[in-house]
Design an enzyme around this catalytic site. Structure first.
Site, PDB file in Angstrom:
ATOM      1  N   GLU A   1      -4.901   2.908   6.610  1.00 19.91           N
ATOM      2  CA  GLU A   1      -4.798   2.803   5.143  1.00 19.91           C
ATOM      3  C   GLU A   1      -5.611   3.954   4.529  1.00 19.91           C
ATOM      4  O   GLU A   1      -5.235   4.537   3.518  1.00 19.91           O
ATOM      5  CB  GLU A   1      -5.345   1.450   4.676  1.00 19.91           C
ATOM      6  CG  GLU A   1      -5.192   1.222   3.191  1.00 19.91           C
ATOM      7  CD  GLU A   1      -5.490  -0.226   2.778  1.00 19.91           C
ATOM      8  OE1 GLU A   1      -5.203  -1.159   3.550  1.00 19.91           O
ATOM      9  OE2 GLU A   1      -6.024  -0.399   1.675  1.00 19.91           O
TER      10      GLU A   1
ATOM     11  N   ARG B   1       0.822  -1.228   0.000  1.00 22.24           N
ATOM     12  CA  ARG B   1       0.000   0.000   0.000  1.00 22.24           C
ATOM     13  C   ARG B   1       0.849   1.268   0.000  1.00 22.24           C
ATOM     14  O   ARG B   1       0.483   2.279   0.615  1.00 22.24           O
ATOM     15  CB  ARG B   1      -0.977   0.030   1.191  1.00 22.24           C
ATOM     16  CG  ARG B   1      -1.972  -1.085   1.211  1.00 22.24           C
ATOM     17  CD  ARG B   1      -2.931  -1.036   0.019  1.00 22.24           C
ATOM     18  NE  ARG B   1      -3.721  -2.236  -0.016  1.00 22.24           N
ATOM     19  CZ  ARG B   1      -3.359  -3.356  -0.661  1.00 22.24           C
ATOM     20  NH1 ARG B   1      -2.264  -3.376  -1.394  1.00 22.24           N
ATOM     21  NH2 ARG B   1      -4.113  -4.415  -0.640  1.00 22.24           N
TER      22      ARG B   1
ATOM     23  N   SER C   1     -10.706  -1.018   3.482  1.00 23.92           N
ATOM     24  CA  SER C   1     -10.047  -1.358   4.750  1.00 23.92           C
ATOM     25  C   SER C   1      -9.553  -0.090   5.422  1.00 23.92           C
ATOM     26  O   SER C   1      -8.856   0.719   4.796  1.00 23.92           O
ATOM     27  CB  SER C   1      -8.854  -2.277   4.491  1.00 23.92           C
ATOM     28  OG  SER C   1      -9.305  -3.485   3.938  1.00 23.92           O
TER      29      SER C   1
END
Ligand SMILES: Cc1cc2nc3c(=O)[nH]c(=O)nc-3n(C[C@H](O)[C@H](O)[C@H](O)COP(=O)(O)OP(=O)(O)OC[C@H]3O[C@@H](n4cnc5c(N)ncnc54)[C@H](O)[C@@H]3O)c2cc1C
Length: 314
Positions: free
Chosen positions: A303, A177, A228
């Site tokens: 995130e 990520r 998420s």
């Protein structure tokens, strides 16, 4: 900030949106008014808008589809630019594979469709990940063990000095990520992906399988959230832990603050159930982080990206 709309009109030749409610451009459906808002449909509009912000001393931030962002209740004190650059082409095609080029404002889903229609495999993991190519490269979006950095060949990025530079996959320093765009805040203009030719039936079957797995885990399509909320943390030896599992164990299921709640589907999804404010979401996330820290000694990392009203000028 008197005079900026006039300066913008002069430099860009197009009017600015004023007081645009950020909840209307975010999948979380949260966020107050941005002072100024502009959708840049071409590279020259984007460059002119960035130039106007620089000249006018106005804070600015770029966004794609708004699927990974949590905007502030107070909105944004500056110019929010939605990158809407369009265009997809097949650069080269040979028996061994294909190079596809996509502008940063194209949706990742459309890129997948474009590739599948031309008999290409390699992007199946993008099925069901909402947002633009720009957002996907920025955050190295991925699922099912694959991510954008695995298939990206190179990218054209606009630096703070106004120069567009072609960067290879290694230059972008992809990790979980993460890409270098996150630390340098360069703007992605376009990306080229190296794909392989794939049996259309097998590619379609993989996509259907991924979508079915998502349908089991994710809340219904219209739910207001940003995917998420936390990254999956890693143990010191590198093994990954599931944030959702840790959250489950600290009693996250069913927790809520104001209109924000932990999804009944999965503990790592924080959803806007009833006119939640950003403050509700942040308070809920802080409580979840504190519980995981107290029980497991693990610091969860977000995130989802929160953009404070007086946040960075990127
Ligand atoms: C239902 C749902 C499911 C999801 N599933 C997944 C998943 O499986 N895997 C996954 O990784 N993510 C997932 N996400 C999160 C989200 O889809 C991704 O992060 C996506 O890549 C965000 O793209 P975006 O265009 O919406 O970016 P935005 O939310 O608009 O922006 C995110 C960040 O990217 C930056 N950015 C956007 N465009 C550019 C550009 N052109 N140049 C430089 N920076 C840019 C912005 O400044 C911002 O910091 C999910 C979200 C939802 C709502």
């Amino acid at each position: 900030m008197g005079g900026f709309p006039e300066l913008f009109l002069e430099r860009v030749g197009k009017p600015l949106g004023r007081g645009v409610l950020l909840k209307d451009v975010s999948n979380f459906r949260i966020g107050g008014p941005a002072d100024f808002f502009f959708e840049a449909g071409t590279e020259s509009d984007l460059r002119a808008a960035l130039g106007a912000a620089r000249e006018g001393g106005v804070r600015r931030y770029v966004m794609g589809g708004g699927f990974n962002l949590l905007f502030d209740d107070a909105g944004y004190r500056g110019l929010l630019i939605k990158v809407g650059l369009r265009g997809m082409t097949v650069e080269t095609a040979s028996e061994s594979g294909f190079l596809f080029r996509a502008a940063s404002g194209e949706s990742a889903g459309d890129l997948l469709k474009f590739a599948v229609a031309r008999g290409c495999g390699g992007l199946e993991f993008l099925a069901g990940i909402p947002g633009t190519v720009g957002g996907a490269v920025f955050g190295n979006a991925g699922a099912f063990g694959r991510a954008v950095g695995d298939v990206l060949e190179d990218a054209l990025v606009l630096g703070a000095d106004g120069r567009a530079v072609r960067a290879g996959r290694d230059d972008l320093e992809f990790s979980y990520r993460h890409s270098k765009l996150k630390s340098r805040h360069d703007i992605l203009l376009e990306a080229t992906f190296r794909l392989r030719s794939g049996d259309p039936a097998a590619v379609e079957a993989k996509i259907a399988e991924y979508l079915a797995l998502r349908a089991e885990k994710h809340p219904p399509k219209k739910t207001a959230y940003a995917g998420s909320y936390f990254k999956n943390p890693a143990r010191p030896d590198g093994t990954k832990l599931a944030a959702g599992h840790l959250l489950e164990q600290v009693g996250a299921r069913g927790m809520r603050v104001g209109g924000a709640a932990v999804s009944a589907c999965h503990c790592n999804f924080l959803v806007n159930e009833a006119d939640a404010s950003a403050a509700d979401v942040l308070a809920l996330a802080a409580e979840l982080k504190a519980r995981v820290k107290a029980r497991f000694g693990i610091e969860l990392e977000e995130e989802v990206i929160f953009l404070p009203a007086d946040g960075p000028s990127l």
